[in-house]
Design a protein around this motif. Structure first.
Motif, PDB file in Angstrom:
ATOM      1  N   LYS A   1       4.854  33.330  52.858  1.00  0.00           N
ATOM      2  CA  LYS A   1       4.976  32.731  53.886  1.00  0.00           C
ATOM      3  C   LYS A   1       5.181  31.399  53.939  1.00  0.00           C
ATOM      4  O   LYS A   1       6.034  31.019  54.306  1.00  0.00           O
ATOM      5  CB  LYS A   1       4.217  32.868  54.961  1.00  0.00           C
ATOM      6  CG  LYS A   1       4.375  34.286  56.086  1.00  0.00           C
ATOM      7  CD  LYS A   1       3.802  34.893  57.231  1.00  0.00           C
ATOM      8  CE  LYS A   1       3.519  36.103  57.362  1.00  0.00           C
ATOM      9  NZ  LYS A   1       2.895  36.738  58.462  1.00  0.00           N
ATOM     10  N   ASN A   2       4.343  30.901  52.594  1.00  0.00           N
ATOM     11  CA  ASN A   2       4.283  29.780  52.841  1.00  0.00           C
ATOM     12  C   ASN A   2       5.715  28.806  51.581  1.00  0.00           C
ATOM     13  O   ASN A   2       6.279  28.192  51.983  1.00  0.00           O
ATOM     14  CB  ASN A   2       3.474  28.777  51.914  1.00  0.00           C
ATOM     15  CG  ASN A   2       1.766  29.030  52.362  1.00  0.00           C
ATOM     16  OD1 ASN A   2       1.672  28.577  53.840  1.00  0.00           O
ATOM     17  ND2 ASN A   2       0.593  29.207  52.206  1.00  0.00           N
ATOM     18  N   CYS A   3       6.086  29.722  50.688  1.00  0.00           N
ATOM     19  CA  CYS A   3       7.389  29.727  50.292  1.00  0.00           C
ATOM     20  C   CYS A   3       8.634  29.527  50.961  1.00  0.00           C
ATOM     21  O   CYS A   3       9.346  29.301  51.248  1.00  0.00           O
ATOM     22  CB  CYS A   3       7.599  31.459  49.255  1.00  0.00           C
ATOM     23  SG  CYS A   3       6.284  31.097  47.975  1.00  0.00           S
ATOM     24  N   ILE A   4       8.386  30.322  51.877  1.00  0.00           N
ATOM     25  CA  ILE A   4       9.174  30.425  53.042  1.00  0.00           C
ATOM     26  C   ILE A   4       9.465  29.302  53.247  1.00  0.00           C
ATOM     27  O   ILE A   4      10.884  28.724  53.899  1.00  0.00           O
ATOM     28  CB  ILE A   4       9.604  31.747  53.939  1.00  0.00           C
ATOM     29  CG1 ILE A   4      10.021  33.110  53.377  1.00  0.00           C
ATOM     30  CG2 ILE A   4      10.182  32.054  54.641  1.00  0.00           C
ATOM     31  CD1 ILE A   4       9.694  34.375  54.053  1.00  0.00           C
ATOM     32  N   HIS A   5       8.771  29.140  54.545  1.00  0.00           N
ATOM     33  CA  HIS A   5       8.184  28.175  54.801  1.00  0.00           C
ATOM     34  C   HIS A   5       9.148  25.955  54.062  1.00  0.00           C
ATOM     35  O   HIS A   5       9.414  25.493  54.536  1.00  0.00           O
ATOM     36  CB  HIS A   5       6.864  27.358  55.135  1.00  0.00           C
ATOM     37  CG  HIS A   5       6.751  26.174  56.540  1.00  0.00           C
ATOM     38  ND1 HIS A   5       7.146  25.947  57.577  1.00  0.00           N
ATOM     39  CD2 HIS A   5       6.502  25.175  55.785  1.00  0.00           C
ATOM     40  CE1 HIS A   5       7.199  24.956  57.947  1.00  0.00           C
ATOM     41  NE2 HIS A   5       6.141  24.370  56.888  1.00  0.00           N
ATOM     42  N   GLY A   6       8.767  26.233  53.094  1.00  0.00           N
ATOM     43  CA  GLY A   6       9.236  25.183  51.768  1.00  0.00           C
ATOM     44  C   GLY A   6      10.502  25.497  51.836  1.00  0.00           C
ATOM     45  O   GLY A   6      10.920  24.055  51.866  1.00  0.00           O
ATOM     46  N   LEU A   7      11.116  26.860  51.867  1.00  0.00           N
ATOM     47  CA  LEU A   7      12.447  26.617  51.381  1.00  0.00           C
ATOM     48  C   LEU A   7      13.034  25.776  52.359  1.00  0.00           C
ATOM     49  O   LEU A   7      14.419  25.696  52.218  1.00  0.00           O
ATOM     50  CB  LEU A   7      13.024  27.682  51.100  1.00  0.00           C
ATOM     51  CG  LEU A   7      12.081  28.545  49.423  1.00  0.00           C
ATOM     52  CD1 LEU A   7      12.381  30.109  49.228  1.00  0.00           C
ATOM     53  CD2 LEU A   7      13.406  27.705  48.319  1.00  0.00           C
ATOM     54  N   GLU A   8      12.432  26.512  53.650  1.00  0.00           N
ATOM     55  CA  GLU A   8      13.338  26.240  54.299  1.00  0.00           C
ATOM     56  C   GLU A   8      13.715  24.227  55.314  1.00  0.00           C
ATOM     57  O   GLU A   8      14.306  24.342  55.614  1.00  0.00           O
ATOM     58  CB  GLU A   8      12.850  27.073  55.815  1.00  0.00           C
ATOM     59  CG  GLU A   8      13.709  28.782  55.760  1.00  0.00           C
ATOM     60  CD  GLU A   8      12.711  29.774  56.869  1.00  0.00           C
ATOM     61  OE1 GLU A   8      12.770  30.214  57.186  1.00  0.00           O
ATOM     62  OE2 GLU A   8      12.253  29.092  57.442  1.00  0.00           O
ATOM     63  N   MET A   9      12.616  24.015  54.634  1.00  0.00           N
ATOM     64  CA  MET A   9      11.664  22.996  54.830  1.00  0.00           C
ATOM     65  C   MET A   9      12.811  22.177  53.664  1.00  0.00           C
ATOM     66  O   MET A   9      12.659  20.862  53.467  1.00  0.00           O
ATOM     67  CB  MET A   9      10.780  22.312  55.229  1.00  0.00           C
ATOM     68  CG  MET A   9       9.727  23.162  56.137  1.00  0.00           C
ATOM     69  SD  MET A   9      10.167  21.917  57.627  1.00  0.00           S
ATOM     70  CE  MET A   9       9.455  20.553  57.587  1.00  0.00           C
ATOM     71  N   GLY A  10      13.062  22.461  52.765  1.00  0.00           N
ATOM     72  CA  GLY A  10      13.918  22.237  51.596  1.00  0.00           C
ATOM     73  C   GLY A  10      12.652  21.087  50.810  1.00  0.00           C
ATOM     74  O   GLY A  10      13.218  20.150  49.919  1.00  0.00           O
TER      75      GLY A  10
END
Length: 452
Positions: A402-411
């Protein structure tokens, strides 16, 4: 590793007992105490011989059947000898003491299975499942245990680990060799892959309660106001007088627990204090405990007295369990007032009438419970989690993804994302045992019985 030995059968009188020896000197030790047509040192693996065990004073202890399993084709992956003797407690211990006097160490809890894991005979998931096979007391539990032994869950987690490893490989190659002819990583593709992986892991995590119910039984609470018949029902299901039954309201003040089998279901029953407003301090403590148990239960049996009009305590109970997995049981159907059951039936998906005192309607309760928990519909072969440790590994990996996804979505920079992918992978490798600390391994196998 040192040679170990222990009694592999229960500490009780029976037809036979089995003493297991494992390690590099297992066969030579057996050879020094066993006299038969064949000598253990000359026996092939997977063969048995009849003979007698003698002590150091050449005194006969028992006649036995000795089996030899040679490394690496044994349970532990080491040389193993199993001695089957008569099932007396004294004679079994005499043979074990003789073996230990030859420089063999008494095995620790679960040490044979621990060695099987360390020697690559089984993965950690399969090793942990040995406990489930031993403790299975029903068809569904055994099917669940055998599914885990075959590694259904392990295979799924391994595939996810490969996917994360592939993502990490692409990220590392692109970050470390930007000037070489390495394909550029597309963050949106990584995001899509990660979401699919996350969804799979979440489904595995959600399956934990299915596995827990099969493995441990259904955490069931019997609730209702005083004198509705909770304790009588508890005693009926248990098959003996587990709870005190009187006409005095408030007799049950603590939680009475019992495990019972109903069809293929295992219920971990709790008979609680009658829920009502009371000024009695001790009874009030019991009522508070009963209310807390409602929040923890997999199943609530809400009982109502069909011989008296419903009151505020009944309607408060209806309100408190309306969104929970509940079966309503209207008791005292032999002296019931018209309309009571209809009122209850309108408020619950599952409702039955019984007379616990006269053993009427209990078959309907059994049928309804089996309808509510259709264990055969649980996809055991899809891979369920064996225990809390495995669920924690999955949940920790989910959090990291979930941290990965959040980071990817935040760029965020892909280097930062790599740290979270590494963490997600490490938890999955801990689950399978491919990367696990000695402390964790020791803690897992300490739960086993000695001899396994």
């Amino acid at each position: 590793m040192s040679t170990i030995s222990a009694i592999a059968t229960p500490n009780a009188i029976g037809g036979i007992s089995v003493i297991r020896i494992s390690g590099e000197s297992a066969i030579s030790v057996a050879n020094s105490i066993f006299k038969g047509v064949k000598k253990p040192v000359n026996m092939e693996g997977y063969t048995c011989a009849y003979g007698k065990i003698y002590d150091d004073n050449n005194q006969l202890i028992d006649d036995v059947v000795l089996s030899v399993f040679k490394s690496p084709k044994s349970y532990t992956g080491e040389d193993v000898v199993e001695i089957s003797c008569h099932g007396g407690k004294f004679v079994t211990k005499q043979i074990l003491r003789l073996i230990l006097s030859k420089g063999v160490r008494l095995a620790e809890a679960g040490e044979f299975t621990k060695r099987a894991f360390l020697n690559g005979k089984m993965d950690l998931n399969q090793a942990e499942n040995v406990i489930n096979i031993i403790s299975a007391d029903g068809k569904s539990q055994l099917k669940y245990a055998n599914s885990l032994r075959e590694g259904a869950n392990f295979k799924k987690v391994k595939e996810i680990s490969k996917q994360i490893t592939s993502i990490l490989g692409d990220l590392s190659a692109w970050a470390d060799y930007p000037e070489d002819d390495v394909p550029m990583v597309n963050p949106m593709e990584v995001l899509s892959q990660t979401k699919k992986i996350l969804s799979t892991l979440e489904n595995i995590s959600f399956s934990y309660d299915d596995g827990r119910i099969i493995r441990e039984g259904i955490n069931t609470v019997i609730v209702g106001k005083p004198n509705v018949g909770k304790s009588t029902l508890m005693n009926c299901l248990s098959g003996f007088e587990r709870s005190i039954v009187t006409d005095i309201a408030g007799t049950t003040r603590d939680v009475i627990e019992e495990t019972v089998k109903i069809g293929d279901l295992t219920l971990r029953l709790s008979d609680t204090a009658g829920i009502r407003d009371t000024s009695d301090i001790v009874e009030k403590m019991g009522v508070d405990i009963a209310k807390k148990r409602l929040d923890e239960a997999d199943l609530i049996i809400a009982m109502f007295d069909g011989s008296t009009p419903l009151d505020s305590n009944d309607f408060d109970l209806i309100q408190s369990v309306k969104d929970k997995n509940t079966i309503a049981v209207v008791n005292k159907t032999d002296i019931a007032i018209d309309g009571i059951f209809d009122t209850i039936q309108q408020r619950f998906k599952y409702a039955i009438e019984v007379s616990a005192k006269n053993l009427i309607g209990l078959d309907f309760l059994t049928n309804t419970l089996n309808e509510m928990f259709l264990l055969e519909n649980i996809d055991i072969d899809s891979g369920l989690l064996a225990n809390e440790r495995q669920k924690n590994c999955i949940d920790n990996s989910i959090d990291a993804l979930k941290n990965c996804i959040h980071g990817l979505e935040m760029g965020l920079n892909l280097d930062a994302i790599t740290i979270d992918f590494d963490e997600a992978l490490s938890y999955l490798l801990e689950l399978t045992g491919e990367s696990v600390s000695e402390t964790v391994v020791n803690e897992i196998f300490s739960r086993f019985c000695v001899g396994k």
